[in-house]
Motif scaffolding. Structure first.
Motif, PDB file in Angstrom:
ATOM      1  N   GLU A 152       5.340  37.035 -10.316  1.00 53.25           N
ATOM      2  CA  GLU A 152       4.837  36.333  -8.984  1.00 53.25           C
ATOM      3  C   GLU A 152       5.989  36.510  -7.869  1.00 53.25           C
ATOM      4  OE1 GLU A 152       2.002  35.291  -8.764  1.00 53.25           O
ATOM      5  OE2 GLU A 152       1.347  36.115 -10.481  1.00 53.25           O
ATOM      6  N   ARG A 153       7.257  36.369  -8.479  1.00 50.93           N
ATOM      7  CA  ARG A 153       8.376  36.206  -7.459  1.00 50.93           C
ATOM      8  C   ARG A 153       9.046  37.348  -7.405  1.00 50.93           C
ATOM      9  NH1 ARG A 153      11.628  30.669  -7.802  1.00 50.93           N
ATOM     10  NH2 ARG A 153      10.263  29.477  -6.630  1.00 50.93           N
ATOM     11  N   ALA A 186       0.633  27.191 -13.396  1.00 50.44           N
ATOM     12  CA  ALA A 186       0.386  28.391 -12.812  1.00 50.44           C
ATOM     13  C   ALA A 186      -1.359  29.030 -13.355  1.00 50.44           C
ATOM     14  CB  ALA A 186       1.343  29.718 -13.429  1.00 50.44           C
ATOM     15  N   LYS A 190      -4.464  29.303 -10.864  1.00 51.33           N
ATOM     16  CA  LYS A 190      -5.253  30.295 -11.051  1.00 51.33           C
ATOM     17  C   LYS A 190      -6.722  29.881 -11.292  1.00 51.33           C
ATOM     18  CE  LYS A 190      -1.921  33.880 -12.216  1.00 51.33           C
ATOM     19  NZ  LYS A 190      -1.516  34.823 -13.473  1.00 51.33           N
TER      20      LYS A 190
END
Length: 194
Positions: A152-153, A186, A190
């Motif tokens: 994600e990063r 997370a 989602k």
């Protein structure tokens, strides 16, 4: 030492008590069946439970198994006779020493001492196993959280780990707990129903 003797036969129970006569201080409680004192076990807090009987029955072993799960104590069982499979069933129920046709006052104390030592060792091994399982689960969670951060990063593995570690230190929480929270959040973002 607090000893709980379970035996329907008073003469046989007296042999057990006689074998402990040199133990000081000694507090002996006697009952005919385990069910008779099951509710009082936390109050009695015996250091060891001695069950003496002709032959253990399945109900006694099942009751002992349930009691051992709730309130583990070293258990010694002296039986007059045994049939195949009963010794294994007794050990599975939490018995630390199973002695067949060997109840003599001179043997009681040494058998109890060995059973108490064996019980203590087994308790430490169980605790170590539980800790190892928890550590492994925590490591797996940290690895999953690192993977999430990397994806994600766009971080590399070391940077993802440093991010988790910094968050853990900043919040004063264990690394595994921070990783679990990150994965949970997370999942919520989602829309996972997990």
């Amino acid at each position: 030492m607090r000893v709980l003797i379970i035996d329907p036969d008073e003469a046989r129970a007296a042999l057990v008590a006689e074998g402990l006569s040199e133990v000081h201080p000694l507090e002996v409680t006697r009952a005919s069946t385990l069910e008779e004192v099951e509710a009082d076990l936390p109050r009695l807090a015996p250091d060891v439970i001695v069950i003496a009987c002709e032959s253990p029955d399945r109900d006694t072993l099942e009751s002992l198994r349930e009691t051992s799960q709730i309130n583990p104590r070293p258990v010694v069982m002296f039986v007059d006779r045994s049939t195949p499979g009963l010794a294994e069933a007794a050990v599975q129920a939490g018995v630390a020493a199973y002695v067949v046709d060997g109840l003599a006052p001179g043997r009681v104390r040494p058998v109890l001492e060995v059973a108490m030592s064996r019980f203590s060792i087994m308790q430490r091994m169980r605790a170590d196993l539980e800790k190892a399982k928890a550590d492994l689960a925590s490591r797996k969670t940290v690895e999953r959280a690192k993977g999430l951060l990397m994806k994600e990063r766009g971080l590399d593995e070391d940077a993802a780990y440093r991010t988790l570690r910094k968050l853990a230190m900043d919040t004063g929480r264990p690394l595994g707990a921070v990783a679990t929270d990150l994965l949970t959040f997370a999942g919520v973002l989602k829309g996972d129903d997990k």
